[in-house]
Write a protein that holds these residues in place. Structure first.
Motif, mmCIF file in Angstrom:
data_model
loop_
_atom_site.group_PDB
_atom_site.id
_atom_site.type_symbol
_atom_site.label_atom_id
_atom_site.label_comp_id
_atom_site.label_asym_id
_atom_site.label_seq_id
_atom_site.Cartn_x
_atom_site.Cartn_y
_atom_site.Cartn_z
ATOM 1 N N TRP A 120 0.888 -1.160 0.000
ATOM 2 C CA TRP A 120 0.000 0.000 0.000
ATOM 3 C C TRP A 120 0.926 1.210 0.000
ATOM 4 N N ASP A 152 1.149 8.364 -1.541
ATOM 5 C CA ASP A 152 1.165 9.317 -2.642
ATOM 6 C C ASP A 152 2.545 9.978 -2.622
ATOM 7 N N THR A 180 2.522 13.723 -1.438
ATOM 8 C CA THR A 180 2.102 14.107 -0.086
ATOM 9 C C THR A 180 2.660 13.209 1.015
ATOM 10 N N MET A 232 1.160 10.627 1.952
ATOM 11 C CA MET A 232 -0.028 10.108 2.637
ATOM 12 C C MET A 232 -0.534 8.830 1.972
ATOM 13 N N ASP A 289 -3.828 6.512 0.946
ATOM 14 C CA ASP A 289 -5.180 6.795 0.481
ATOM 15 C C ASP A 289 -6.063 5.567 0.717
ATOM 16 N N ALA A 316 -8.737 4.781 -0.715
ATOM 17 C CA ALA A 316 -9.188 4.197 -1.986
ATOM 18 C C ALA A 316 -8.177 3.173 -2.485
ATOM 19 N N GLU A 317 -6.906 3.418 -2.242
ATOM 20 C CA GLU A 317 -5.870 2.454 -2.628
ATOM 21 C C GLU A 317 -5.986 1.195 -1.772
ATOM 22 N N ASN A 375 -3.220 8.938 10.693
ATOM 23 C CA ASN A 375 -4.074 8.281 9.704
ATOM 24 C C ASN A 375 -5.460 7.995 10.285
ATOM 25 N N TRP A 401 -9.931 2.748 8.357
ATOM 26 C CA TRP A 401 -9.193 1.700 7.664
ATOM 27 C C TRP A 401 -9.350 0.348 8.352
#
Length: 186
Positions: free
Chosen positions: A72, A75, A78, A80, A82, A84-85, A110, A115
């Motif tokens: 995982w 980005d 950033t 960070m 995500d 969506a990933e 986070n 999550w």
């Protein structure tokens, strides 16, 4: 027993779900060895590149047992992660998702509860590394819902050891990693 009871109350978990070990890195290593006995070739573990080596490296080593390691990735702009990933990485083979509550790389907190819920909805166990978050305040692990939560007590002005919450239902499924006469004893 008193330390277990008090810390469990602070974290919002049952005392028998509260475990101590020499360090978070060692606790995670022992935990990964227990999962080695639970996972089958073709099962998948999700790890991040935002995490500390202590929480990602031990899981990556499960690849030599035929476990698929899914990265995982942050980005690159950033730093960070995500959600969506994460959703893209979850399927019926994902058994474990490991991620930091707070990144020691970018310092961002986070959305762990979100999550954790995503991982569990996909049938995976959620393992949250709280080492970088705990110094700022102990989380309510009960409300967070994590199956596993780890941190170092020495980073919270405690003794040099690791604290680990393993929810009862999961602990009962994991193979014992200690002496045989301690099987079934937290």
């Amino acid at each position: 027993d008193e330390a277990r009871d008090r810390l469990a109350a602070l974290l919002g978990v049952a005392p028998d779900e509260m475990l101590f070990g020499p360090s978070t890195s060692q606790n995670t290593y022992v935990l990964a060895q227990a999962f080695r006995g639970l996972l089958a070739p073709g099962d998948a573990v999700v790890v991040t590149d935002q995490d500390h080596e202590g929480n990602s490296g031990v899981w990556r080593r499960l690849a030599d047992a035929g476990v698929e390691i899914r990265e995982w990735r942050v980005d690159p702009e950033t730093g960070m992660l995500d959600g969506a990933e994460l959703a893209r990485l979850l399927d019926d083979r994902a058994r474990l998702v490991c991620f930091p509550h707070c990144s020691n790389v970018v310092g961002a907190i986070n959305p762990a509860a979100e999550w954790v819920a995503m991982a569990q909805a996909a049938g995976a166990v959620a393992c949250v590394d709280g080492v970088a978050l705990a110094p700022h305040g102990l989380p309510d692990v009960g409300a967070l819902g994590a199956d596993i939560y780890l941190f170092s007590t020495y980073k919270t002005y405690g003794p040099h050891q690791g604290a680990m919450v393993v929810r009862r239902a999961l602990a009962e499924r994991l193979p014992n990693q200690g002496h045989g006469f301690n099987a079934g004893v937290a």
